[in-house]
Design a protein around this motif. Structure first.
Motif, PDB file in Angstrom:
ATOM      1  N   VAL A   1      58.328  48.921  34.103  1.00 17.09           N
ATOM      2  CA  VAL A   1      58.792  48.977  32.726  1.00 17.09           C
ATOM      3  C   VAL A   1      57.788  48.328  31.782  1.00 17.09           C
ATOM      4  CG1 VAL A   1      60.678  48.294  31.182  1.00 17.09           C
ATOM      5  CG2 VAL A   1      61.187  49.012  33.501  1.00 17.09           C
ATOM      6  N   LEU A   2      56.895  47.501  32.313  1.00 14.53           N
ATOM      7  CA  LEU A   2      55.929  46.818  31.463  1.00 14.53           C
ATOM      8  C   LEU A   2      54.943  47.822  30.875  1.00 14.53           C
ATOM      9  CD1 LEU A   2      55.076  43.702  33.661  1.00 14.53           C
ATOM     10  CD2 LEU A   2      56.712  43.841  31.793  1.00 14.53           C
ATOM     11  N   ALA A   3      54.458  47.525  29.692  1.00 18.45           N
ATOM     12  CA  ALA A   3      53.482  48.399  29.038  1.00 18.45           C
ATOM     13  C   ALA A   3      52.211  48.467  29.870  1.00 18.45           C
ATOM     14  CB  ALA A   3      53.171  47.846  27.651  1.00 18.45           C
ATOM     15  N   ALA A   4      51.425  49.519  29.632  1.00 22.71           N
ATOM     16  CA  ALA A   4      50.198  49.729  30.388  1.00 22.71           C
ATOM     17  C   ALA A   4      49.250  48.545  30.277  1.00 22.71           C
ATOM     18  CB  ALA A   4      49.507  50.997  29.915  1.00 22.71           C
ATOM     19  N   SER A   5      49.277  47.833  29.157  1.00 22.12           N
ATOM     20  CA  SER A   5      48.367  46.708  28.981  1.00 22.12           C
ATOM     21  C   SER A   5      48.980  45.386  29.431  1.00 22.12           C
ATOM     22  CB  SER A   5      47.914  46.628  27.527  1.00 22.12           C
ATOM     23  OG  SER A   5      49.025  46.521  26.682  1.00 22.12           O
ATOM     24  N   ASP A   6      50.143  45.431  30.041  1.00 24.30           N
ATOM     25  CA  ASP A   6      50.750  44.216  30.575  1.00 24.30           C
ATOM     26  C   ASP A   6      50.245  43.973  31.992  1.00 24.30           C
ATOM     27  OD1 ASP A   6      52.475  42.707  28.944  1.00 24.30           O
ATOM     28  OD2 ASP A   6      54.023  44.246  29.074  1.00 24.30           O
ATOM     29  N   ILE A   7      49.749  42.785  32.233  1.00 25.14           N
ATOM     30  CA  ILE A   7      49.373  42.404  33.588  1.00 25.14           C
ATOM     31  C   ILE A   7      50.109  41.122  33.931  1.00 25.14           C
ATOM     32  CG2 ILE A   7      47.118  43.534  33.484  1.00 25.14           C
ATOM     33  CD1 ILE A   7      45.860  40.738  33.107  1.00 25.14           C
ATOM     34  N   THR A   8      50.127  40.814  35.204  1.00 21.10           N
ATOM     35  CA  THR A   8      50.743  39.567  35.645  1.00 21.10           C
ATOM     36  C   THR A   8      49.660  38.496  35.784  1.00 21.10           C
ATOM     37  OG1 THR A   8      50.441  40.035  37.993  1.00 21.10           O
ATOM     38  CG2 THR A   8      52.487  40.862  36.959  1.00 21.10           C
ATOM     39  N   LEU A   9      50.095  37.260  35.933  1.00 23.61           N
ATOM     40  CA  LEU A   9      49.154  36.172  36.171  1.00 23.61           C
ATOM     41  C   LEU A   9      48.360  36.435  37.452  1.00 23.61           C
ATOM     42  CD1 LEU A   9      48.073  33.379  35.381  1.00 23.61           C
ATOM     43  CD2 LEU A   9      49.907  32.394  36.761  1.00 23.61           C
ATOM     44  N   GLY A  10      49.058  36.903  38.495  1.00 23.16           N
ATOM     45  CA  GLY A  10      48.387  37.221  39.756  1.00 23.16           C
ATOM     46  C   GLY A  10      47.335  38.299  39.598  1.00 23.16           C
ATOM     47  N   ASP A  11      47.636  39.330  38.793  1.00 18.60           N
ATOM     48  CA  ASP A  11      46.662  40.399  38.526  1.00 18.60           C
ATOM     49  C   ASP A  11      45.390  39.808  37.927  1.00 18.60           C
ATOM     50  OD1 ASP A  11      48.477  42.429  39.297  1.00 18.60           O
ATOM     51  OD2 ASP A  11      49.152  42.757  37.220  1.00 18.60           O
ATOM     52  N   LEU A  12      45.570  38.956  36.927  1.00 18.63           N
ATOM     53  CA  LEU A  12      44.413  38.361  36.250  1.00 18.63           C
ATOM     54  C   LEU A  12      43.595  37.506  37.213  1.00 18.63           C
ATOM     55  CD1 LEU A  12      42.749  37.813  33.697  1.00 18.63           C
ATOM     56  CD2 LEU A  12      44.309  35.929  33.205  1.00 18.63           C
ATOM     57  N   LEU A  13      44.274  36.605  37.922  1.00 18.44           N
ATOM     58  CA  LEU A  13      43.556  35.695  38.821  1.00 18.44           C
ATOM     59  C   LEU A  13      42.847  36.426  39.945  1.00 18.44           C
ATOM     60  CD1 LEU A  13      46.082  32.726  38.983  1.00 18.44           C
ATOM     61  CD2 LEU A  13      43.968  32.894  37.630  1.00 18.44           C
ATOM     62  N   SER A  14      43.488  37.433  40.521  1.00 17.40           N
ATOM     63  CA  SER A  14      42.836  38.154  41.624  1.00 17.40           C
ATOM     64  C   SER A  14      41.639  38.957  41.120  1.00 17.40           C
ATOM     65  CB  SER A  14      43.832  39.055  42.363  1.00 17.40           C
ATOM     66  OG  SER A  14      44.280  40.099  41.538  1.00 17.40           O
ATOM     67  N   ASN A  15      41.690  39.417  39.871  1.00 23.01           N
ATOM     68  CA  ASN A  15      40.576  40.183  39.324  1.00 23.01           C
ATOM     69  C   ASN A  15      39.395  39.326  38.905  1.00 23.01           C
ATOM     70  OD1 ASN A  15      40.876  43.326  38.746  1.00 23.01           O
ATOM     71  ND2 ASN A  15      42.893  42.396  38.897  1.00 23.01           N
ATOM     72  N   ILE A  16      39.601  38.058  38.627  1.00 19.62           N
ATOM     73  CA  ILE A  16      38.472  37.204  38.247  1.00 19.62           C
ATOM     74  C   ILE A  16      37.956  36.374  39.418  1.00 19.62           C
ATOM     75  CG2 ILE A  16      39.179  37.140  35.822  1.00 19.62           C
ATOM     76  CD1 ILE A  16      40.169  34.290  36.219  1.00 19.62           C
ATOM     77  N   ALA A  17      38.685  36.363  40.521  1.00 16.65           N
ATOM     78  CA  ALA A  17      38.324  35.518  41.670  1.00 16.65           C
ATOM     79  C   ALA A  17      36.951  35.842  42.251  1.00 16.65           C
ATOM     80  CB  ALA A  17      39.389  35.616  42.753  1.00 16.65           C
ATOM     81  N   SER A  18      36.554  37.097  42.223  1.00 13.04           N
ATOM     82  CA  SER A  18      35.289  37.481  42.852  1.00 13.04           C
ATOM     83  C   SER A  18      34.068  37.162  41.982  1.00 13.04           C
ATOM     84  CB  SER A  18      35.304  38.976  43.185  1.00 13.04           C
ATOM     85  OG  SER A  18      35.397  39.732  41.989  1.00 13.04           O
ATOM     86  N   LYS A  19      34.300  36.736  40.742  1.00  7.56           N
ATOM     87  CA  LYS A  19      33.181  36.447  39.839  1.00  7.56           C
ATOM     88  C   LYS A  19      33.411  35.130  39.101  1.00  7.56           C
ATOM     89  CE  LYS A  19      32.223  41.275  39.507  1.00  7.56           C
ATOM     90  NZ  LYS A  19      32.454  42.504  38.854  1.00  7.56           N
ATOM     91  N   PRO A  20      33.561  34.038  39.854  1.00  7.90           N
ATOM     92  CA  PRO A  20      33.917  32.757  39.227  1.00  7.90           C
ATOM     93  C   PRO A  20      32.856  32.188  38.294  1.00  7.90           C
ATOM     94  CG  PRO A  20      33.318  32.413  41.509  1.00  7.90           C
ATOM     95  CD  PRO A  20      33.362  33.899  41.296  1.00  7.90           C
ATOM     96  N   ASP A  21      31.596  32.597  38.451  1.00  8.59           N
ATOM     97  CA  ASP A  21      30.526  32.033  37.626  1.00  8.59           C
ATOM     98  C   ASP A  21      30.317  32.774  36.311  1.00  8.59           C
ATOM     99  OD1 ASP A  21      30.057  30.096  39.553  1.00  8.59           O
ATOM    100  OD2 ASP A  21      28.671  31.393  40.646  1.00  8.59           O
ATOM    101  N   LEU A  22      30.987  33.903  36.137  1.00  4.02           N
ATOM    102  CA  LEU A  22      30.819  34.662  34.898  1.00  4.02           C
ATOM    103  C   LEU A  22      31.667  34.066  33.769  1.00  4.02           C
ATOM    104  CD1 LEU A  22      30.800  38.422  35.995  1.00  4.02           C
ATOM    105  CD2 LEU A  22      28.861  36.966  35.379  1.00  4.02           C
ATOM    106  N   PRO A  23      31.150  34.084  32.554  1.00  2.36           N
ATOM    107  CA  PRO A  23      31.954  33.650  31.414  1.00  2.36           C
ATOM    108  C   PRO A  23      33.178  34.553  31.264  1.00  2.36           C
ATOM    109  CG  PRO A  23      29.647  33.900  30.788  1.00  2.36           C
ATOM    110  CD  PRO A  23      29.797  34.473  32.165  1.00  2.36           C
ATOM    111  N   LEU A  24      34.323  33.956  30.949  1.00  2.00           N
ATOM    112  CA  LEU A  24      35.558  34.694  30.720  1.00  2.00           C
ATOM    113  C   LEU A  24      35.738  34.786  29.210  1.00  2.00           C
ATOM    114  CD1 LEU A  24      37.997  36.063  32.050  1.00  2.00           C
ATOM    115  CD2 LEU A  24      39.155  33.845  31.968  1.00  2.00           C
ATOM    116  N   VAL A  25      35.641  36.012  28.693  1.00  2.00           N
ATOM    117  CA  VAL A  25      35.653  36.243  27.254  1.00  2.00           C
ATOM    118  C   VAL A  25      36.875  37.087  26.892  1.00  2.00           C
ATOM    119  CG1 VAL A  25      34.393  37.202  25.292  1.00  2.00           C
ATOM    120  CG2 VAL A  25      33.135  36.173  27.209  1.00  2.00           C
ATOM    121  N   PHE A  26      37.754  36.518  26.104  1.00  2.00           N
ATOM    122  CA  PHE A  26      38.917  37.258  25.622  1.00  2.00           C
ATOM    123  C   PHE A  26      38.537  37.934  24.309  1.00  2.00           C
ATOM    124  CE2 PHE A  26      40.541  33.875  28.275  1.00  2.00           C
ATOM    125  CZ  PHE A  26      41.468  34.540  29.062  1.00  2.00           C
TER     126      PHE A  26
END
Length: 173
Positions: free
Chosen positions: A8-33
Motif C-alpha cells: 500500500v505504500l507509495a512507490a517512493s516509500d522505503i523502509t529503514l531496512g531498505d535504506l540500510l541494506s542499500n548503503i551497507a555495501s558502500k560505507p565510505d561514500l558520502p550520503l547525499v539527500f
C-alpha cells in the motif's frame, strides 16, 4: 486491526531496512539527500531518530496500525564539513537502535528543516550511486486515503492477474 503493508505504500516509500541494506555495501561514500531540486548541505546533521507505533481510525472507519521511523535532518552548512558517509549514517542509526529498538520493516519518514523554515515531511527513494556518492531523493509525503489506496492496490493486483500471459480469460479485451 488492519496493518499497512508495503504493497500500500507509495512507490517512493522505503523502509529503514531498505535504506540500510542499500548503503551497507558502500560505507565510505558520502550520503547525499536531495529535496526540492537541490542537495542537502554538507554540514547536515541527523538531529533525531524516533520510532513510533501508531493506532488510528481511517476515513472509512477502519482501524489501522503501523510502525514508522522518523529521521530528522537539519540542513545546515557547518565549518566546511562535507556530507557524512553512508557508514557514519548507519552507525548513528545503529546507536539509536541499541537504545530505542528500531523496526527495520517500519515505514521511513524524513523530517527536514534548515532551522528557519518549518520542518517538512518526506518519503525516500532507494539510494543511487552518482558521481562518487550515494544519493537519496526525498519526495514530499502526501496525504492519502487508506481505503482508496487499498482499493487501488487490489485493482492493480486483479488487473495484473487477469492480464497475465497464462490467462485465457477475455477480461483484458
Amino acid at each position: 486491526m488492519n496493518s499497512i503493508s508495503k504493497d500500500v505504500l507509495a512507490a517512493s516509500d522505503i523502509t529503514l531496512g531498505d535504506l540500510l541494506s542499500n548503503i551497507a555495501s558502500k560505507p565510505d561514500l558520502p550520503l547525499v539527500f536531495t529535496y526540492d531540486g537541490r542537495e542537502i548541505r554538507g554540514g547536515y546533521h541527523v538531529t533525531e531518530v524516533k520510532a513510533g507505533q501508531f493506532s488510528a481510525l481511517d476515513c472509512g472507519a477502519n482501524p489501522e496500525a503501523w510502525s514508522e521511523i522518523f529521521v530528522q535532518l537539519w540542513d545546515i552548512e557547518e565549518d566546511g564539513r562535507s556530507h557524512m558517509t553512508a557508514g557514519k549514517f548507519s552507525a548513528i542509526i545503529r546507536k539509536v537502535s541499541e537504545h530505542v529498538g528500531l523496526d527495520g520493516s517500519a515505514k521511513l519518514t524524513f523530517e527536514v528543516s534548515d532551522g528557519i523554515e518549518p520542518m517538512r515531511l518526506f518519503c525516500a527513494d532507494l539510494p543511487e550511486s552518482q558521481a562518487g556518492s550515494l544519493s537519496v531523493a526525498l519526495v514530499p509525503r502526501p496525504a492519502s486515503c487508506k481505503p482508496r489506496d487499498r482499493w487501488l492496490a487490489e485493482q492493480q493486483i486483479a488487473k495484473s492477474a487477469c492480464c497475465s500471459p497464462s490467462t485465457t480469460s477475455s477480461c483484458c479485451a
